[in-house]
Scaffold this active site. Structure first.
Site, mmCIF file in Angstrom:
data_model
loop_
_atom_site.group_PDB
_atom_site.id
_atom_site.type_symbol
_atom_site.label_atom_id
_atom_site.label_comp_id
_atom_site.label_asym_id
_atom_site.label_seq_id
_atom_site.Cartn_x
_atom_site.Cartn_y
_atom_site.Cartn_z
ATOM 1 N N ASP A 46 5.591 -8.814 -12.065
ATOM 2 C CA ASP A 46 6.251 -9.727 -12.983
ATOM 3 C C ASP A 46 5.697 -11.139 -12.809
ATOM 4 O O ASP A 46 5.467 -11.597 -11.682
ATOM 5 C CB ASP A 46 7.756 -9.709 -12.688
ATOM 6 C CG ASP A 46 8.563 -10.543 -13.657
ATOM 7 O OD1 ASP A 46 8.574 -10.208 -14.851
ATOM 8 O OD2 ASP A 46 9.194 -11.523 -13.214
ATOM 9 N N GLU A 103 -5.464 0.792 1.339
ATOM 10 C CA GLU A 103 -5.248 1.563 2.565
ATOM 11 C C GLU A 103 -4.542 2.887 2.280
ATOM 12 O O GLU A 103 -4.540 3.784 3.130
ATOM 13 C CB GLU A 103 -4.392 0.747 3.543
ATOM 14 C CG GLU A 103 -5.038 -0.541 4.032
ATOM 15 C CD GLU A 103 -4.066 -1.364 4.858
ATOM 16 O OE1 GLU A 103 -2.980 -0.837 5.205
ATOM 17 O OE2 GLU A 103 -4.374 -2.538 5.147
#
Length: 558
Positions: free
Chosen positions: A207, A273
């Site tokens: 957002d 990751e």
């Protein structure tokens, strides 16, 4: 599920409070979403994106977050969330969640600690507290205006009862902005990202991804009157004059600052990751498109919402330009273009594309608005626009209910409105309630199937009965069938991974291109146009012989 799925995905936005209500309290919830995932699987989407469901006072429908790592009781529990993710994944649907990093709720424990602490404290350093101007500090630190109207600063009362510092809130006064130059803020959001990634989410819609960093010194700034509330230059509904287009140097000191890119490079490393292509999608109201593309460079975010496309009027020349510009800008950084026509912050495109007066983003529509269209012509144009969009290469975003042809609800009673914009502008702007009215699932059920009771947090119009999903199911001419068919053909012909080639020789009012083995022709004009040979794969409206009517899009086998 293929690698880099996000490059071609059809992603469906769920506004949780308005999607499906399992417990009958009038508020949509996570269990309601889980119960309706079969309908979305049938529709043919690849992923869902959920607007916020976190613990919140709900001053801004959940975009005022008090706890980023828990579910608000309105929507259920973390166990409900886990069950929803498991069911979605079992159906081959990925799950993207909203993240709100620009600001928190004033009920967040950090902000409460800041209010209790002294000026200059570590607690206040997490937010943007400043001394006021003037001899007694009674003037706001600068002239910035809130996106929702009114000043962007509020003054606090200090512990000793005296008027004190001011804090910045680009949105509602209950949404204080974080200070993203603070390392503690950055580390906290790394923790939040890992919390949800560890629970199996496939990515985040960020957002206000063009906010967070403010220009040094917080200089005064007066935005152009014709600009959108979130910083975009365009005004929905009608073409704009060229001089309104924003250039890079025109940015507000609170939008699009270069420092945001360091944040997203850090987040990208964190997401990388994790296995299975977790993604970051930017809500960034930035002009022009080559500047927006900076948000999706190879080491930053994966996608950015294409608001330039959303705000383009139903005009062939304008559409050709924005499609060309979009494909070029995103390709230059190795990213896919995204395409979107509606979301929870804009007037639904079944209404917006036929509005004949300027309607800046965030203002909304209501009974006193000018240029309101009739429903049937608006829907016809929206269906044509959707068929055009779904044929474009890249990723598409759909907003819940657009597959039913839902229009903007214009006549929400004044006393039922809940958008902060309505209150902060004293009713001058209607805000976004009209696109957030709960969905109709069954035409004769209580609350049209939204929940098991008649309760609905925003009132639903009688028109919902004829537009309910069950009323459209099985009708080949329905908007629901159009969406389902278009998504199926899009997938079969791999249009998301295709290449666009413009087709010459058509009138100026026609958008005509080839994407792989599909020819797409959209008529934005007033007169029919003769079609070339080719099997009709999809049409937004029925037509006779080979004459494509006005406000109609057709897909032909090349």
């Amino acid at each position: 599920m293929t690698s880099e799925w996000w490059r071609t995905a059809a992603i469906y936005q769920i506004y949780p409070r308005s999607f499906a209500d399992a417990n009958g309290d009038g508020m949509g919830d996570l269990a309601g979403i889980t119960s309706r995932l079969g309908a979305l699987q049938e529709l043919g989407i690849d992923a869902i994106w959920l607007s916020p469901f976190y613990t919140s006072p709900q001053r801004d429908a959940g975009y005022d977050v008090a706890d980023y790592c828990d579910v608000d009781p309105l929507f259920g529990t973390l166990a409900d969330f886990d069950a929803m993710v498991a069911e979605a994944h079992a159906r081959g649907i990925r799950v993207i969640v909203d993240l709100v990093p620009n600001h928190s709720s004033d009920a967040h424990e950090w902000f409460q600690a800041a209010l209790a602490a002294a000026p200059g404290s570590a607690e206040r350093a997490r937010y943007l507290f400043r001394d006021g101007r003037g001899a007694d500090g009674s003037e706001a630190p600068n002239n910035w205006e809130s996106v929702f109207g009114g000043p962007a600063w509020s003054r606090v009362v200090e512990a000793d009862g005296t008027p004190g510092q001011w804090y910045l809130h680009l949105f509602d006064s209950s949404q204080p902005d974080f200070d993203w130059t603070n390392d503690e803020v950055r580390e906290e959001f790394r923790r939040i990202l890992r919390f949800w990634l560890d629970r199996g989410v496939d990515g985040f819609r960020v957002d206000v991804a063009h906010g967070m960093i403010k220009a040094e010194g917080l200089p005064d700034f007066t935005p152009p009157a014709e600009g959108g509330s979130m910083g975009g230059a365009a005004t929905s509904g009608v073409p704009l004059e060229p001089e309104i287009s924003a250039e890079p140097g025109d940015s507000a000191p609170y939008w699009g600052q270069d420092g945001v890119h360091e944040i997203y490079r850090d987040w990208r490393k964190l997401l990388d990751e994790y296995p299975d292509d977790r993604v970051l999608a930017a809500e960034a109201w930035v002009d022009p498109l080559p500047r927006l593309a900076k948000w999706v460079r190879p080491d930053e975010m994966h996608q950015a919402f294409n608001f330039a496309y959303l705000e383009t009027p139903w005009n062939a020349d304008a559409l050709r330009h924005v499609i060309d510009d979009s494909l070029a800008a995103f390709a230059a950084v190795g990213a896919p273009s995204t395409w979107v026509l509606s979301n929870h912050d804009v007037v639904r495109h079944a209404t917006r594309l036929s509005v004949t007066e300027a309607n800046p983003q965030g203002h909304g529509l209501g009974p006193r608005s000018k240029g309101l269209p009739e429903y049937a012509p608006g829907l016809r144009r929206a269906r044509a626009a959707t068929a055009l969009m779904l044929a474009l290469p890249g990723s598409v975003y759909l907003y819940q209910g657009e597959e039913l042809g839902l229009p903007e609800v214009i006549d929400v009673p004044d006393d039922a409105r809940q958008d902060p914009t309505w209150f902060r502008t004293n009713g001058e702007r209607y805000g976004r309630d009209g696109c957030r009215v709960p969905l109709p699932w069954e035409s004769t059920a209580p609350s049209y199937g939204f929940g098991p009771t008649d309760a609905s947090w925003l009132p639903q119009p009688e028109q919902w009965a004829e537009l309910a999903r069950d009323a459209q199911q099985g009708d080949p001419a329905s908007t629901l069938s159009l969406y389902r068919d278009a998504l199926a053909v899009r997938r079969t012909h791999d249009l998301g991974a295709g290449t666009l080639e413009w087709l010459p020789g058509y009138p100026e009012s026609i958008v005509a291109f080839r994407n792989g083995d599909v020819v797409v022709i959209a008529n934005t004009g007033d007169s029919p146009v003769e079609l070339p040979a080719g099997e009709v794969l999809l049409s937004s409206e029925p037509f006779e012989a080979r004459a494509l009517p006005a406000d109609t899009t057709v897909w032909l086998a090349a």
